[in-house]
Design a protein around this motif. Structure first.
Motif, PDB file in Angstrom:
ATOM      1  N   GLN A 330       0.917  -1.421   0.069  1.00  0.00           N
ATOM      2  CA  GLN A 330      -0.112  -0.022   0.010  1.00  0.00           C
ATOM      3  C   GLN A 330       0.836   1.231  -0.053  1.00  0.00           C
ATOM      4  O   GLN A 330       0.555   2.272  -0.619  1.00  0.00           O
ATOM      5  CB  GLN A 330      -1.064  -0.006   1.325  1.00  0.00           C
ATOM      6  N   ALA A 333       2.601   1.504  -3.448  1.00  0.00           N
ATOM      7  CA  ALA A 333       1.482   2.026  -4.587  1.00  0.00           C
ATOM      8  C   ALA A 333       1.356   3.637  -4.318  1.00  0.00           C
ATOM      9  O   ALA A 333       1.002   4.306  -4.997  1.00  0.00           O
ATOM     10  CB  ALA A 333       0.035   1.164  -4.435  1.00  0.00           C
ATOM     11  N   ARG A 334       1.233   4.009  -3.134  1.00  0.00           N
ATOM     12  CA  ARG A 334       0.992   5.640  -2.739  1.00  0.00           C
ATOM     13  C   ARG A 334       2.148   6.292  -2.761  1.00  0.00           C
ATOM     14  O   ARG A 334       2.255   7.666  -2.551  1.00  0.00           O
ATOM     15  CB  ARG A 334       0.275   5.616  -1.683  1.00  0.00           C
TER      16      ARG A 334
ATOM     17  N   ASP B 111      -6.404   5.961  -2.103  1.00  0.00           N
ATOM     18  CA  ASP B 111      -6.345   5.053  -3.186  1.00  0.00           C
ATOM     19  C   ASP B 111      -5.129   4.039  -2.928  1.00  0.00           C
ATOM     20  O   ASP B 111      -4.671   3.989  -1.707  1.00  0.00           O
ATOM     21  CB  ASP B 111      -5.745   5.607  -4.328  1.00  0.00           C
ATOM     22  N   GLY B 112      -4.907   3.011  -3.740  1.00  0.00           N
ATOM     23  CA  GLY B 112      -3.939   2.034  -3.454  1.00  0.00           C
ATOM     24  C   GLY B 112      -4.682   0.688  -3.238  1.00  0.00           C
ATOM     25  O   GLY B 112      -5.940   0.748  -2.841  1.00  0.00           O
TER      26      GLY B 112
END
Lengths: 409, 357
Positions: A330, A333-334, B111-112
Motif C-alpha cells: 500500500q 503504491a502510494r 487509493d492503493g
C-alpha cells in the motif's frame, strides 16, 4: 504551481530531540523555511544516536537525525554568551515563529523569554513545548516521550492483562506533541492574520498526550473507573487479537465487529462449528476461538492471511515491523517512501508527508543540513553581516561547523 | 467571544468516528462553528461523546451539499469514496468553492490496494508499525491503550486542516487533504523507521526496557520510569548513589551497552524500595528525567493540571464529567456544552443558508 500553505513563513527552530523537530519537519513539508539552530556545545543529541561509528563526521551521518530534519537549514549559535544571544535576537525580526522544547526554565535562563523576543518583533509567535508546561507545580519535571506517556495515564492502560503497565514501543509523547504544536502554530498564524498580534503558546507535552485518551477521564470522573488492560482485545468486537503466523515473529491482527464478519471468518478457517455464536458467546469463549484462529494463521504468511480475510470482508491487518513496512504494497503504491540523496550516507527510504494536500502536493525538497551548513547564507545574507564578522563569530566559537566533544552525545 | 481564534469559521464534520470527531473537537473549543452530521447509528460510545462533542452543533444528514458549500472546512472519516457516494464529490466541491478545505481521514488513504480494506483501530495500528514495537519479546505485539491509531488520524486531521485553512486565508485557495492512519504512524517510528530503512534490520520489541537507563520498573507503590541520554548518565548515577556505577563498564557509552543486563539488574533493585513520590522528587533534584505510571484517575487529581486548568467540566446525561480541555495555553478557549443528536438542524440551516423554518 499552487502554493503550499506555509510558503513565506520563516521559523527559528531551537528544538532538539524529537517532539520539536517532528513539528518543524511537518512545517517544512508545508512550505515554511525552518532555520534549525544548535549550539556547537549543545547540539541536537539525535545527531549521534544511530550514527554509524566508523563515519568521519558521525554527527552528519545519522539516519535518525537526517530523517526528521530534512528540508531545514542549519545555523549554529552558542546562545550562552552575549555574542550568540545578540546574533539570535537579530534573527528574530526576520522570523514569524520561534519554537523550542527545552526544559521549562531554560529559555528564560538564556534571557530569551517571550517578552525579550517581543521587543525585537512585536507580533512574534513563541511556542514552548516543555514536558509539563511553563506553569504549575510539576513544571520542573524533566520528561522525554515515555515519561510523558506514563504521566498522562496512557501507559497504565496498556498491558497484557497481568497488571504490568507497558510503554508504547516508541517515545509516543513526542510526535503527539509535535503534531499538536503544528496546529498551535497554524492557529497563531490565523490569529495574527486577523488581529495583527502574536502569541505565546505554552504547550505541555503531557497535556497533548492526555488529550488522546479522553474517554478514560470521562470513565474515571463519572464512575470512578480505572481502565482495564485488555491486551489486544476489545470491549465489543470479538474475536479481536494479534495472531502468530508462519515465519519468525510474524503476526496478523484480526478484528471482528459483527456476526456477519464472524461467520465469514469462521467458515474460511474451517471453524464452522462455532460460526453461529453470538457476540456475547464469542467473548465468553474468546480463548478457545483464539486457538482456532491461530491454528489457521500459523499456516500462512501474515500478508496472505490479511489478503484472504480482507477478500471476505473481515478486518485484518498484517503487523508490519520496522523493516517490512518499507516494502508494504500500500505504501509503495502510494509513493510514500522517497529516496532523497544525502552527502554523508547511502540513500534510505524516507517517509513523505502524511498530510497529502492533493492539489499543492508537498514533496521532499532538501536533505537534512550538515552541521552549520547555512551559517554563511543566513549570517551574511539574511542578517547582512560581513565576512569579517562571520569569521569573528567562528573564532569566538559562537558558530561552528562541527560539534564540540561529539562523543558526549 | 470575538477573541477566540477561530470565531466565524464554519466546520462540517461528516462520518462521525473518533478521527473526524477529534479533528474538529479542538476547532470547536477555539471558536469555530462546528456542525456534526449525525449518522443513523451513533458510532461513538457515551464516554467518547462526552469528550469529543462538546461545543458542536448537531444536524440530521440531509441537504449536505448546501452545507458543505457554506463551510470553510469539511472533515470526514468515511471509507474512501463514501463522500462522493453521498453526492459530495470532493473534487467537485473544491471547484465550486475554491476556498474550501476538505480533509478526508481513512485507514489507508483514498487509493492503493488497501483503500477498500475493512479496518478498525487495531488493524490500522498493525499496518502503521507502532504495534510491532510495543509489547514483550516472545509475546504478541501489543496494542496500546484507547484508540491511538484513530486519535492520531484526528490529531493530524486537526493540524492539517487549520494549516490549510491558514493557506486559504493567505493564498485564497483551500485544498483536499488525504490523510491515512497508516501513513500518520509509519513516518513516526522514532529511530526504528530510519534505522531499519538504512540497515535492513528490524527493531525488536523491548517491553519496558529499551535499555537499562530508558525504561519502566516496579517501585514500592507502583511503577516508575527513567529516561537518560548519555549526557544525563552522570546525574543519573549520582541520583542512584551506587559507587560501583563509577566503573568504566557503566560510564563508557559502548561498554554500558555491553553490560546492559547488569546495569538493568541494579536498576530493578534501586527502584524497588522507592515510592513514586520519591522518584519524582529525586528526578527534579538531580535533573534526571524520572516519571511514574499514573492512572487516569490519578491524572485527574494532579494539582499541576488543576492549576493550569486543563480539564473542562462537561454535563452529561449521567453526571458531570471531566474531559481534556484546551490542548495548549495561549489562545482563548470555550468549553462548550453537549447537544442532543440532530438538535440543531433548523438553526444551522437558518444560520448557514438563510433558511427560515
Amino acid at each position: 504551481m499552487k502554493r503550499l500553505p506555509l510558503e513565506g513563513i520563516r521559523i527559528a527552530d531551537l528544538s532538539m530531540m524529537w517532539a520539536g523537530p517532528y513539528a518543524t519537519r511537518i512545517l517544512a513539508e508545508m512550505g515554511a523555511e525552518v532555520l534549525k539552530i544548535e549550539s556547537p556545545t549543545a547540539w541536537d543529541n539525535v545527531r549521534t544516536l544511530g550514527a554509524l561509528p566508523d563515519e568521519d563526521e558521525p554527527w552528519n551521518a545519522s539516519a535518525y537525525f537526517n530523517d526528521y530534519n530534512r528540508d531545514k537549514k542549519s545555523l549554529t549559535i552558542d546562545l550562552s554568551g552575549d555574542l550568540g544571544r545578540e546574533l539570535f535576537l537579530d534573527l528574530v525580526p526576520h522570523c514569524d515563529v520561534v519554537i523550542e522544547n527545552y526544559r521549562a526554565d531554560v529559555l528564560d535562563n538564556l534571557g530569551l523569554g517571550y517578552e525579550v523576543l517581543r521587543e525585537r518583533r512585536a507580533d512574534i509567535i513563541l511556542v514552548s513545548m516543555a514536558g509539563f508546561g511553563k506553569t504549575g507545580s510539576e513544571r520542573n519535571h524533566v520528561g522525554y516521550g515515555p515519561i510523558i506517556e506514563q504521566m498522562s495515564g496512557l501507559t497504565s492502560m496498556t498491558g497484557y492483562g497481568d497488571g504490568v503497565p507497558m510503554k508504547t514501543g516508541i517515545s509516543y509523547g513526542d510526535p503527539v506533541a509535535g503534531v499538536a504544536a503544528t496546529g498551535a502554530i497554524a492557529l497563531a498564524l490565523i490569529q495574527r492574520q486577523r488581529t495583527g498580534e502574536g502569541t505565546f503558546v505554552d504547550l505541555a507535552q503531557r497535556e497533548t498526550m492526555a488529550s488522546l485518551i479522553g474517554e478514560a477521564f470521562v470513565a474515571a470522573s463519572l464512575r470512578g473507573e480505572d481502565p482495564v488492560q485488555r491486551g489486544n482485545r476489545h470491549p465489543a468486537f470479538a474475536p479481536q487479537g494479534v495472531y502468530r503466523c508462519r515465519g519468525d515473529d510474524d503476526w496478523v491482527a484480526i478484528s471482528v465487529r459483527s456476526d456477519a464478519e464472524w461467520r465469514s471468518l469462521a467458515h474460511h478457517i474451517g471453524a464452522d462449528h462455532v460460526s453461529e455464536l453470538a457476540g456475547g458467546e464469542r467473548r465468553e469463549r474468546h480463548d478457545e476461538i483464539d486457538a482456532l484462529i491461530e491454528d489457521w494463521t500459523r499456516t500462512r504468511s501474515p500478508q496472505t492471511a490479511m489478503e484472504e480475510l480482507q477478500e471476505r470482508g473481515v478486518p485484518a491487518g498484517r503487523v508490519l515491523d520496522s523493516d517490512a513496512i518499507h516494502r508494504d504494497r500500500q505504501l509503495e503504491a502510494r509513493g510514500y517512501w522517497v529516496e532523497l540523496p544525502h552527502p554523508k550516507q547511502d540513500v534510505w527510504k524516507q517517509p513523505s508527508s502524511a498530510w497529502r494536500l492533493l492539489e499543492a502536493n508537498p514533496q521532499l525538497r532538501e536533505h537534512a543540513p550538515l552541521f552549520g551548513q547555512h551559517n554563511r547564507e543566513i549570517i551574511t545574507g539574511l542578517l547582512g553581516r560581513s565576512e569579517a564578522e562571520l569569521q569573528a563569530l567562528a573564532d569566538a566559537g559562537v558558530i561552528g561547523d562541527a560539534p564540540i566533544n561529539p562523543s558526549a552525545g | 467571544m470575538s477573541d477566540l481564534p477561530l470565531t466565524g469559521v464554519r466546520v462540517l464534520e461528516i462520518g462521525g468516528g473518533i478521527s473526524a470527531a477529534f479533528a474538529t473537537r479542538w476547532m470547536a473549543g477555539f471558536g469555530a462553528d462546528v456542525v456534526r452530521v449525525d449518522a443513523a447509528a451513533e458510532a461513538l460510545g457515551d464516554d467518547q461523546v462526552a469528550c469529543l462533542l462538546p461545543g458542536k452543533r448537531r444536524v440530521a444528514a440531509n441537504g449536505l451539499h448546501e452545507l458543505a458549500l457554506a463551510a470553510d472546512i469539511v472533515v470526514e472519516d468515511g471509507k474512501p469514496g463514501s463522500l462522493a457516494a453521498r453526492g459530495l464529490n470532493p473534487e467537485t466541491l473544491r471547484r465550486e468553492r475554491p476556498r474550501l478545505v476538505i480533509t478526508s481521514i481513512s485507514s489507508f488513504g483514498k487509493d492503493g490496494p488497501y483503500a477498500g480494506y475493512e479496518s478498525t483501530n487495531l488493524v490500522a495500528h498493525a499496518l502503521g508499525g507502532i504495534l510491532s514495537l510495543t509489547g514483550s519479546p516472545g509475546r504478541p505485539p501489543l496494542c496500546n491503550g484507547g484508540s491511538q491509531a484513530e486519535y492520531l488520524g484526528g490529531l493530524n486531521g486537526f493540524s492539517a486542516s487549520v494549516t490549510a485553512y491558514f493557506g486559504a486565508l493567505v493564498h485564497g485557495e483551500g485544498d483536499w487533504i488525504d490523510i491515512s492512519l497508516q501513513e500518520c504512524a509509519a513516518g513516526m517510528l522514532e529511530l526504528h523507521g530510519p534505522m531499519s530503512a538504512a540497515t535492513g534490520e528490524r527493531s525488536e520489541r523491548r517491553a519496558n526496557q529499551t535499555s537499562a537507563v530508558w525504561g519502566i520498573y516496579p517501585c514500592a507503590d507502583g511503577f516508575g520510569g527513567v529516561c537518560a541520554l548519555a549526557r544525563q548518565i552522570p546525574a543519573l548515577f549520582a541520583m542512584v548513589g551506587d559507587p560501583d556505577l563509577e566503573d568504566e563498564r557503566f560510564t563508557d557509552p559502548h561498554k554500558r551497552l555491553e553490560h546492559n543486563d547488569e546495569l538493568e539488574a541494579r536498576m530493578w533493585v534501586w527502584f524497588s524500595d522507592k515510592t513514586r513520590a520519591e522518584l519524582l522528587q529525586l528526578g527534579v533534584e538531580h535533573k534526571v528525567p524520572t516519571g511514574v505510571v499514573y492512572t487516569p484517575k490519578e491524572v485527574l487529581g494532579s494539582s499541576s493540571l488543576q492549576e493550569r486548568g486543563f480539564f473542562d467540566a462537561i454535563d452529561t446525561p449521567t453526571g458531570r464529567a471531566q474531559v481534556p480541555g484546551r490542548p495548549f495555553l495561549g489562545f482563548a478557549w470555550r468549553k462548550g456544552a453537549l447537544h442532543a443528536a440532530c438538535a440543531d438542524t433548523e438553526a444551522v440551516r437558518r444560520d448557514w443558508l438563510g433558511e427560515n423554518a
